[in-house]
Motif scaffolding. Structure first.
Motif, PDB file in Angstrom:
ATOM      1  N   MET A 158       0.825  -1.188   0.000  1.00  8.99           N
ATOM      2  CA  MET A 158       0.000   0.000   0.000  1.00  8.99           C
ATOM      3  C   MET A 158       0.874   1.259   0.000  1.00  8.99           C
ATOM      4  SD  MET A 158      -2.836   1.444   2.569  1.00  8.99           S
ATOM      5  CE  MET A 158      -1.562   2.065   3.624  1.00  8.99           C
ATOM      6  N   GLY A 159       1.929   1.220   0.825  1.00 12.10           N
ATOM      7  CA  GLY A 159       2.832   2.364   0.866  1.00 12.10           C
ATOM      8  C   GLY A 159       3.421   2.639  -0.510  1.00 12.10           C
ATOM      9  N   GLY A 160       3.879   1.575  -1.147  1.00 11.13           N
ATOM     10  CA  GLY A 160       4.478   1.714  -2.475  1.00 11.13           C
ATOM     11  C   GLY A 160       3.477   2.316  -3.454  1.00 11.13           C
ATOM     12  N   LEU A 196       3.598   5.765  -5.510  1.00 15.50           N
ATOM     13  CA  LEU A 196       3.498   5.743  -6.968  1.00 15.50           C
ATOM     14  C   LEU A 196       2.436   6.726  -7.451  1.00 15.50           C
ATOM     15  CD1 LEU A 196       4.329   3.820  -9.550  1.00 15.50           C
ATOM     16  CD2 LEU A 196       1.965   3.121  -9.265  1.00 15.50           C
ATOM     17  N   VAL A 197       1.301   6.702  -6.773  1.00 16.85           N
ATOM     18  CA  VAL A 197       0.189   7.505  -7.258  1.00 16.85           C
ATOM     19  C   VAL A 197       0.394   8.994  -6.966  1.00 16.85           C
ATOM     20  CG1 VAL A 197      -2.288   7.944  -6.991  1.00 16.85           C
ATOM     21  CG2 VAL A 197      -1.451   5.622  -7.214  1.00 16.85           C
ATOM     22  N   TYR A 198       1.007   9.275  -5.802  1.00 16.33           N
ATOM     23  CA  TYR A 198       1.098  10.697  -5.432  1.00 16.33           C
ATOM     24  C   TYR A 198       2.475  11.318  -5.638  1.00 16.33           C
ATOM     25  CZ  TYR A 198      -3.572  10.202  -3.646  1.00 16.33           C
ATOM     26  OH  TYR A 198      -4.912   9.976  -3.570  1.00 16.33           O
ATOM     27  N   ARG A 199       3.484  10.530  -5.959  1.00 17.50           N
ATOM     28  CA  ARG A 199       4.827  11.108  -6.041  1.00 17.50           C
ATOM     29  C   ARG A 199       5.493  10.922  -7.394  1.00 17.50           C
ATOM     30  NH1 ARG A 199       3.597  13.536  -2.379  1.00 17.50           N
ATOM     31  NH2 ARG A 199       4.327  13.597  -0.216  1.00 17.50           N
ATOM     32  N   LYS A 245       5.393  10.710 -11.859  1.00 16.71           N
ATOM     33  CA  LYS A 245       4.742  11.288 -13.018  1.00 16.71           C
ATOM     34  C   LYS A 245       3.602  10.389 -13.500  1.00 16.71           C
ATOM     35  CE  LYS A 245       6.264  14.268 -16.596  1.00 16.71           C
ATOM     36  NZ  LYS A 245       7.263  14.676 -17.550  1.00 16.71           N
ATOM     37  N   LEU A 246       3.867   9.087 -13.460  1.00 13.24           N
ATOM     38  CA  LEU A 246       2.845   8.136 -13.870  1.00 13.24           C
ATOM     39  C   LEU A 246       1.616   8.289 -12.976  1.00 13.24           C
ATOM     40  CD1 LEU A 246       1.944   5.677 -15.563  1.00 13.24           C
ATOM     41  CD2 LEU A 246       2.981   4.218 -13.842  1.00 13.24           C
ATOM     42  N   GLY A 247       1.916   8.475 -11.672  1.00 17.47           N
ATOM     43  CA  GLY A 247       0.816   8.614 -10.723  1.00 17.47           C
ATOM     44  C   GLY A 247      -0.025   9.840 -11.031  1.00 17.47           C
ATOM     45  N   MET A 248       0.670  10.903 -11.397  1.00 15.60           N
ATOM     46  CA  MET A 248      -0.057  12.126 -11.715  1.00 15.60           C
ATOM     47  C   MET A 248      -0.949  11.890 -12.932  1.00 15.60           C
ATOM     48  SD  MET A 248       1.371  15.900 -12.459  1.00 15.60           S
ATOM     49  CE  MET A 248       2.729  15.933 -11.304  1.00 15.60           C
ATOM     50  N   ALA A 249      -0.378  11.198 -13.915  1.00 14.18           N
ATOM     51  CA  ALA A 249      -1.146  10.890 -15.119  1.00 14.18           C
ATOM     52  C   ALA A 249      -2.359  10.042 -14.747  1.00 14.18           C
ATOM     53  CB  ALA A 249      -0.272  10.139 -16.117  1.00 14.18           C
ATOM     54  N   MET A 250      -2.151   9.132 -13.796  1.00 13.24           N
ATOM     55  CA  MET A 250      -3.261   8.279 -13.386  1.00 13.24           C
ATOM     56  C   MET A 250      -4.367   9.108 -12.757  1.00 13.24           C
ATOM     57  SD  MET A 250      -1.462   4.997 -11.672  1.00 13.24           S
ATOM     58  CE  MET A 250      -0.942   3.617 -12.645  1.00 13.24           C
ATOM     59  N   ARG A 251      -3.975   9.993 -11.864  1.00 17.54           N
ATOM     60  CA  ARG A 251      -4.991  10.795 -11.189  1.00 17.54           C
ATOM     61  C   ARG A 251      -5.714  11.682 -12.199  1.00 17.54           C
ATOM     62  NH1 ARG A 251      -2.067  14.029  -7.236  1.00 17.54           N
ATOM     63  NH2 ARG A 251      -0.158  13.250  -8.188  1.00 17.54           N
ATOM     64  N   ALA A 252      -4.941  12.190 -13.153  1.00 15.77           N
ATOM     65  CA  ALA A 252      -5.550  13.047 -14.182  1.00 15.77           C
ATOM     66  C   ALA A 252      -6.564  12.246 -14.991  1.00 15.77           C
ATOM     67  CB  ALA A 252      -4.473  13.619 -15.082  1.00 15.77           C
ATOM     68  N   THR A 253      -6.173  11.033 -15.381  1.00 18.61           N
ATOM     69  CA  THR A 253      -7.067  10.207 -16.187  1.00 18.61           C
ATOM     70  C   THR A 253      -8.326   9.859 -15.398  1.00 18.61           C
ATOM     71  OG1 THR A 253      -5.076   9.240 -17.106  1.00 18.61           O
ATOM     72  CG2 THR A 253      -7.144   8.176 -17.678  1.00 18.61           C
ATOM     73  N   LEU A 288     -16.356  -1.567   0.952  1.00 19.66           N
ATOM     74  CA  LEU A 288     -16.499  -1.153   2.346  1.00 19.66           C
ATOM     75  C   LEU A 288     -15.636   0.072   2.620  1.00 19.66           C
ATOM     76  CD1 LEU A 288     -17.874  -2.073   4.959  1.00 19.66           C
ATOM     77  CD2 LEU A 288     -15.860  -3.428   5.467  1.00 19.66           C
ATOM     78  N   GLY A 289     -14.406   0.031   2.135  1.00 20.21           N
ATOM     79  CA  GLY A 289     -13.490   1.140   2.378  1.00 20.21           C
ATOM     80  C   GLY A 289     -13.768   2.327   1.472  1.00 20.21           C
ATOM     81  N   GLY A 290     -14.545   2.106   0.428  1.00 19.69           N
ATOM     82  CA  GLY A 290     -14.758   3.186  -0.540  1.00 19.69           C
ATOM     83  C   GLY A 290     -13.942   2.869  -1.764  1.00 19.69           C
ATOM     84  N   ILE A 291     -14.591   2.289  -2.762  1.00 22.24           N
ATOM     85  CA  ILE A 291     -13.813   1.761  -3.877  1.00 22.24           C
ATOM     86  C   ILE A 291     -13.174   2.908  -4.660  1.00 22.24           C
ATOM     87  CG2 ILE A 291     -15.767   1.602  -5.472  1.00 22.24           C
ATOM     88  CD1 ILE A 291     -14.442  -1.145  -6.318  1.00 22.24           C
ATOM     89  N   GLY A 292     -11.946   2.690  -5.071  1.00 24.86           N
ATOM     90  CA  GLY A 292     -11.200   3.720  -5.773  1.00 24.86           C
ATOM     91  C   GLY A 292     -10.223   4.438  -4.868  1.00 24.86           C
ATOM     92  N   ASN A 293     -10.318   4.147  -3.568  1.00 20.93           N
ATOM     93  CA  ASN A 293      -9.456   4.807  -2.599  1.00 20.93           C
ATOM     94  C   ASN A 293      -8.477   3.782  -2.033  1.00 20.93           C
ATOM     95  OD1 ASN A 293      -8.536   5.666   0.006  1.00 20.93           O
ATOM     96  ND2 ASN A 293     -10.024   7.330  -0.133  1.00 20.93           N
ATOM     97  N   LEU A 294      -7.166   4.039  -2.213  1.00 21.64           N
ATOM     98  CA  LEU A 294      -6.170   3.022  -1.855  1.00 21.64           C
ATOM     99  C   LEU A 294      -6.161   2.736  -0.356  1.00 21.64           C
ATOM    100  CD1 LEU A 294      -3.235   4.105  -4.154  1.00 21.64           C
ATOM    101  CD2 LEU A 294      -4.736   2.154  -4.429  1.00 21.64           C
TER     102      LEU A 294
END
Lengths: 307, 356, 460
Positions: free
Chosen positions: A159-161, A165-168, A170-178, A239-245
């Motif tokens: 999860m940490g990794g 990846l998602v927040y730190r 470039k790929l992560g940024m692209a993911m969030r943008a998409t 349960l945790g809220g799908i889409g949220n790591l």
């Protein structure tokens, strides 16, 4: 008290496994709003590939650590290819199709993968070669093994990794943008297809890793093992809220704890009426209650009118 | 005003006659391949029944329901409890079937009420959970009081019977020999025609249009004064009642019910029928249900001979190949016909617009 | 009849609706013999009328799940049936003046009740002379109604649910002790082990729950205290929560009603949690699979199997050898029972001198056959008479025989015979001869040998 502690440990480990699988669901869902129903099957393939590779290498005289390492690498690679092709074959052509369409292809792929696995690995239950010598520890009368510690650690690290990846990156940024808006992300120079492919690949690697952990922990594998596991993990993700790591992680652990404590205590609390035969229900009941008050799960953002 | 008999041209009359004759003759045609085929046809109709019920919830109102089998289970168990030696009750079918519809209806509302706020995938997982809850209760309610007899199931369930005319065994009517499964065929045919009629009428009624509005945009639907809560509950209740009736017939036909017949995968299959055929489009849903029931059974007959013809030997295990082909078929159909095999004209148009 | 045939060949109609069904229906018509093309209105008993031809084919249906979690057991059953049919064909039997060739029609029911009835109907359509199966109670029970209506004798090798034979069908038989018989013996055995408290786990399947309930009754009658009753399901892999709870109640023994695929991991997790109780299970965990999945954790655990161990039976070891040689795999579980079921059916046909279901059905009930698993006789319901249960213990990766409990005089004879060693052959031999000769003689011969062996034991 020692019994309670033991149940917490049981639930925690089971929950960590759910969480790891749930991360795979959530990764894909977060970006494209799609339930990859075949994810449980990816986990299953991961376990079975590891068994084949490790058994073969051990027979060939490789040391355990090398055989195990190569098993994990093999499982990860196979699952990567699998995840990538799943997306290409079953989901990509369906973007823009009615929402339920990809769900049916996912179910179809799930059936296909199960039967392929049955043809390759047979119908029998298989034993997972023991990679790690199990050692017992005890805290306050509760027993646990090094494998259990390892599973919780791996889940936490995954999860940490992923968060890194998602927040730190470039790929992560692209993911969030998409995730926010594929069209606009495309205008900003993000290759949405690549981003989605990579989400599938990363999700599948996590699946493979989860598969190895399941194998190491239970030392048993079967071509149908993915279905129930996938279902539970999916429940955890919602349960945790799908889409949220972080939500997936929390949901997984929570689900594991509910099951263990539910099976352990509700039977006595209700005078034996709701015993461990209702174990599978507890999770769903909690889920329904949570969703009644928080319709997007514990940590889910309000999705607005996306349904 | 256009009514149905205005559209009766000689051609449609001919077509309708042809269909009627075909439907009446079908069990005898199928029996040429063995009574097993009649049974398969019966199951196909039963699934048409179920798929049409689910279509109300998923297709008309746009609520994704993955626990539909629960209503089927409720109907089946109700029949089993009221017409078997288990409680020593033997009520006639004209009491149990309506009762089954009502009880299932109640369960539909029970499911619908707490899930009104949920959408899409959240609704899917909750309904899935509901289906499992019902199944697990049926599996476990043999203690402390034995209600469902638990995993052992209930045996010796009465068949449908009108007086002494039992549907389970064969008899001779007007000089024609009719077997048990063939009798059930005609019963199912009558019921399913009624269900189709109800569905068609519903779709073009105020209620049907209200559902469509909810499906397309719930907030807008609310804004134009549709009581979305009641309409959603009505969709769940209507869909459930069809499931309840189908369950009753299933119990009577099988003579035995146990919880394992009502597993999650059954819900998923019914959903697949609806989506594969063409959500919201009645002929499409019927087609989907027939295809998905007949296909795996047809493959049972076809896999071995085909392999023998192609390779001269049975290379792959027929059973795994059968399900493999089935899974592939699901994927391929969706890949090339994303709106289903026979989508409604509106849907097709929408999709075409999106693609542009 | 002509009515329907005309319709099928009227092209407009076959095209009109449900084309797939109609086409297949039509296509199928070509295959069977022309006289069978007319739809059989009532699935009537097969008129496999033995004309004065030299050879008659006897069709036996065999049903077991070949897909799903129990597929490995299904395959095992099929192997047992195939072996029996091959042997029968090698014997070149003559029944009713015709040469008999047995043919096995193998079907898969996927352990699903719905598929079970479709497959049963398929066999009824095929006018089989008898049915061996199904494997699971859940499919056997609904299917048994179809066979009963069609008058086709059915012998299940492994359906242990008591309800199967309690429905009152004249065609339903089984060659295995039912759950009541087995659960009772297991309860008695637990009491004999000197345990005071037991915990019970069942997997909520028809088999596991039935067995666990009967065990509970018997254990409580025998004065044991049931300290915990816990449940799992037949797809579970994690049992730690319920095992932890059981551990807190400190039972002397854990009873598990369920199958090997869950039993193995269960045993392992018991060990991991430091739950040091004895483990007892039914035939579902008396398999090589259980040992494979449980590993060293299974050591010292007990399980039961209906019948007398193969090694102790006159024909047992030979059967095992044949099976392993032919299929190059170990017997999983029920293959010997399937083999016996086929043989009992053939034996009944021989005695009735007919292969017609209606004619040989009465003879099935009168069976007295020395099988590889047990001496097979049926009571009035079609249950196996006596129903001896043998107990085994896992020791150093081997199943070792402990003792045989339950059963009537015949089984007592066997136990005594084992004790005296030499007498065993005599009993088995006498029984075999007796079975060949007829019915009455058998009982007498067995009785007399029983007395002889009893005397022998007493002397000892």
């Amino acid at each position: 008290m020692d019994i309670f502690l033991q149940q917490v440990i049981n639930g925690l480990v089971q929950g960590a496994i759910y969480a790891m699988v749930a991360l795979g669901y959530t990764m894909v869902y977060g970006i494209m709003g799609l339930i990859n129903f075949a994810h449980g099957e990816v986990v299953m393939i991961g376990t079975l590939v590891t068994i084949t590779v490790v058994t073969f290498l051990l027979k060939a005289g490789f040391p355990v650590w090398l055989a195990g390492g190569m098993g994990i690498v093999a499982a990860a690679s196979v699952c990567m290819v699998l995840g990538w092709s799943l997306e290409r074959v079953a989901y990509r052509p369906l973007r823009g199709a009615p929402r339920l369409t990809p769900l049916i292809t996912a179910i179809g792929m799930s059936i296909v993968l199960q039967n392929l696995a049955m043809m390759i690995w047979g119908r029998n239950y298989m034993t997972f070669p023991s990679l790690i010598e199990k050692t017992q520890f005890e805290i306050g009368g509760a027993a646990f093994t090094n494998v259990q510690v390892l599973i919780v650690l791996v889940a936490g690290l995954s999860m940490g990794g992923l968060l890194l990846l998602v927040y730190r990156t470039k790929l992560g940024m692209a993911m969030r943008a998409t995730a926010q808006n594929p069209g606009v992300a495309g205008l900003m120079g993000v290759n949405a297809n690549r981003v989605i492919s990579s989400a599938f690949v990363i999700g599948s690697v996590l699946g493979a890793l989860a598969g190895v952990m399941v194998g190491v922990y239970y030392e048993i594998a079967h071509y149908q093992m993915g279905f129930m596991l996938g279902l539970k993990a999916f429940t955890a993700a919602v349960l945790g809220g799908i889409g949220n790591l972080a939500g997936a992680m929390a949901g997984g652990i929570l689900l594991g704890l509910i099951e263990a404590l539910g099976a352990g205590y509700i039977g006595d609390l209700t005078g034996g009426f709701l015993g461990s035969h209702y174990q599978d229900i507890f999770a769903f009941v909690v889920l329904i209650f949570v969703l009644m008050f928080r319709p997007s799960g514990l940590f889910g953002e309000k999705t607005g009118d996306r349904a | 005003m256009r009514t149905w008999f205005n559209t009766l041209t000689p051609r449609t009359i001919f077509g309708l006659t042809l269909i009627t004759v075909a439907l009446l003759a079908l069990p005898f045609v199928a029996a040429l391949g063995g009574q097993a085929w009649v049974r398969i046809v019966n199951f196909a109709i039963l699934y048409v029944f179920l798929a049409l019920g689910l279509n109300i919830v998923v297709g008309f109102a746009g609520l994704l329901d993955l626990g539909y089998i629960a209503f089927y289970a409720v109907g089946a168990y109700l029949w089993a409890l009221l017409a078997s030696p288990h409680f020593g009750l033997h009520l006639p079918f004209w009491v149990i079937l309506p009762l089954g519809a009502i009880v299932a209806c109640f369960f539909g509302i029970l499911l619908g009420a707490p899930t009104l706020k949920l959408r899409g995938d959240y609704l899917a997982i909750v309904t899935l959970g509901f289906g499992e809850i019902v199944r697990i209760f049926m599996n476990n309610l043999n203690a402390p009081i034995n209600i469902t007899n638990g995993p052992q199931g209930i045996t010796l369930i009465d068949p449908v019977a009108i007086g002494n005319f039992k549907f389970s065994t064969g008899s001779t009517v007007f000089g024609i020999d009719i077997s048990g499964p063939q009798k059930y065929y005609y019963l199912l045919l009558v019921l399913v025609l009624a269900v189709i009629a109800i569905n068609v009428r519903l779709q073009h009624s105020r209620i049907g249009r209200a559902w469509q509005a909810i499906r397309e945009d719930e907030i807008a639907a609310k804004a134009i004064g549709i009581n979305t809560r009641n309409m959603k509950l009505l969709a769940f209740a209507m869909g459930a009642s069809f499931g309840g009736v189908a369950g009753g017939i299933f119990a009577a036909m099988q003579g035995f019910v146990s919880p394992e017949s009502f597993s999650l995968i059954e819900s998923v299959m019914i959903l697949a029928m609806v989506v594969l055929g063409g959500m919201g489009h009645i002929p499409g849903v019927i087609l989907g249900a027939i295809l998905l029931t007949v296909l795996p059974e047809a493959l049972r007959y076809a896999v071995v001979p085909v392999q023998k013809a192609l390779f001269g030997a049975v290379l792959a295990d027929p059973e795994s190949l059968r399900m493999l082909i089935f899974g592939l078929a699901l994927v391929l159909v969706m890949r090339f016909k994303p709106a289903g095999l026979w989508p409604s004209p509106d849907r097709r148009r929408e999709l075409a617009e999106k693609a542009r | 009849m002509a009515f329907s045939r005309n319709l099928s060949c009227f092209p407009g109609i076959t095209l009109a609706l449900a084309a797939s069904i109609a086409l297949i229906g039509c296509g199928q018509k070509e295959e069977p013999k022309p006289q069978a093309a007319a739809p059989a209105a009532v699935p009537a008993p097969a008129p496999a009328a033995p004309p004065p031809k030299p050879e008659v084919t006897v069709k036996l249906g065999h049903v077991a799940p070949m897909t799903g979690p129990q597929a490995h057991l299904g395959k095992d059953n099929e192997n047992g049936a195939k072996l029996a049919v091959e042997e029968l064909n090698a014997q070149a039997l003559e029944i009713g003046g015709a040469k008999i060739k047995f043919e096995l029609l193998v079907e898969d029911d996927g352990a699903d009740p719905k598929q079970g009835t479709i497959v049963a109907q398929k066999l009824v359509d095929a006018k089989v002379n008898g049915v061996i199966g199904h494997l699971n109670s859940g499919t056997t029970i609904p299917a048994s109604k179809l066979y009963a209506d069609a008058g086709i004798p059915q012998i299940s090798p492994s359906a242990t649910n008591p309800k199967y034979t309690q429905q009152g069908f004249a065609t339903a038989f089984r060659v295995m002790a039912n759950d009541i018989q087995q659960g009772k013996v297991l309860g008695e055995f637990a009491a004999k082990q000197g345990v005071k408290t037991v915990a019970i786990i069942d997997d909520r399947s028809a088999y596991g729950q039935g067995l666990a309930d009967e065990f509970k009754k018997a254990a409580e009658t025998a004065g044991l205290k049931v300290v915990a009753t816990e449940y799992t399901n037949d797809k579970a892999t994690d049992f730690k929560a319920i095992l932890t709870k059981i551990k807190s109640k400190k039972p002397d023994m854990v009873f598990y009603g369920g199958m090997d695929a869950q039993g193995g991991p269960l045993a392992k997790q018991m060990k991991e949690l430091g739950l040091k109780a004895k483990f007892l299970g039914g035939d579902g965990v008396c398999t090589p699979e259980f040992m494979k999945l449980g590993g060293p954790a299974t050591d010292g655990h007990y399980c039961s199997m209906p019948g007398v161990p193969l090694e102790k039976m006159a024909k047992g070891p030979a059967f095992k050898e044949k099976f392993v040689k032919k299929y190059n795999t170990e017997i999983q579980l029920y293959a010997p029972n399937v083999y016996d079921a086929v043989m009992v059916m053939a034996d009944s046909m021989k005695r009735a001198n007919s292969v017609e279901p209606a004619k040989y059905l009465p003879e099935v009930g009168k069976t007295s056959y020395e099988g590889v698993t047990a001496k097979i006789e049926f009571d009035e319901k079609g249950d196996l008479k006596g129903g001896a249960i043998s107990l085994y213990q896992y020791k150093a990766g081997q199943l070792s025989y402990v003792e045989t409990l339950g059963g009537g005089v015949v089984e007592a004879v066997k136990e005594a015979a084992q004790a005296t060693g030499e007498a065993a052959k005599a009993v088995a031999g006498a029984a075999v001869d007796a079975a060949k000769e007829g019915t009455k003689a058998a009982a007498e011969a067995v009785k007399s040998t029983a007395d002889a062996t009893k005397a022998a034991v007493e002397k000892k």
